[in-house]
Design an enzyme around this catalytic site. Structure first.
Site, PDB file in Angstrom:
ATOM      1  N   ARG A   8      32.708 -28.489 -11.862  1.00  0.00           N
ATOM      2  CA  ARG A   8      33.244 -27.286 -11.217  1.00  0.00           C
ATOM      3  C   ARG A   8      34.533 -26.846 -11.892  1.00  0.00           C
ATOM      4  NH1 ARG A   8      35.294 -27.605  -5.087  1.00  0.00           N
ATOM      5  NH2 ARG A   8      37.036 -28.675  -6.083  1.00  0.00           N
ATOM      6  N   CYS A  17      37.676 -23.986 -10.882  1.00  0.00           N
ATOM      7  CA  CYS A  17      38.175 -23.144  -9.799  1.00  0.00           C
ATOM      8  C   CYS A  17      39.444 -22.466 -10.296  1.00  0.00           C
ATOM      9  CB  CYS A  17      38.457 -23.981  -8.557  1.00  0.00           C
ATOM     10  SG  CYS A  17      39.046 -23.000  -7.149  1.00  0.00           S
TER      11      CYS A  17
END
Length: 126
Positions: free
Chosen positions: A104, A106
């Site tokens: 991920r 972000c």
């Protein structure tokens, strides 16, 4: 390899000239999903937890239309309006990816479409 366009009524319609997702071979790329309820059209822009859940529900619906699932997500990209919302977003996000979570990134975006709190896109195995 052929490019297949994925669309479902169980996620919000595209707000512009793009597809909800594109499948190439066995890889699925979703467009970023805002917190728009596809049934009611309600746009959640006042609660990061509810917005995160709706965005991920939209991602899930697109994945399922393509014959995939959240378990097959290999990468997510989360755009936040305010990085101070990270902990609350992460609390909800972790409920969707409970085991073997994907890679991920972000980031805090300068400004998101519709002045959204969060936008989430994924890459998954189809």
């Amino acid at each position: 390899m052929e490019k297949n366009i994925i669309n479902t009524n169980n996620a919000p319609a595209a707000l512009g000239p793009y597809s909800q997702a594109v499948k190439v071979g066995n890889v699925l790329y979703t467009s970023g999903q805002l917190a728009i309820n596809p049934v009611t059209g309600e746009f959640i822009n006042d609660d990061i937890k509810k917005a995160t859940a709706q965005s991920l529900d939209n991602v899930k619906a697109i994945l399922e239309e393509a014959g995939s699932s959240l378990d097959k997500v290999v990468k997510t990209l989360v755009f936040l309006k305010d990085m101070d919302d990270f902990a609350q977003m992460n609390e909800i996000y972790s409920k969707y990816f409970t085991t073997n979570p994907p890679a991920r990134s972000c980031i805090q975006a300068g400004k998101l479409p519709k002045d959204a709190l969060v936008e989430i896109e994924v890459i998954a195995i189809a």
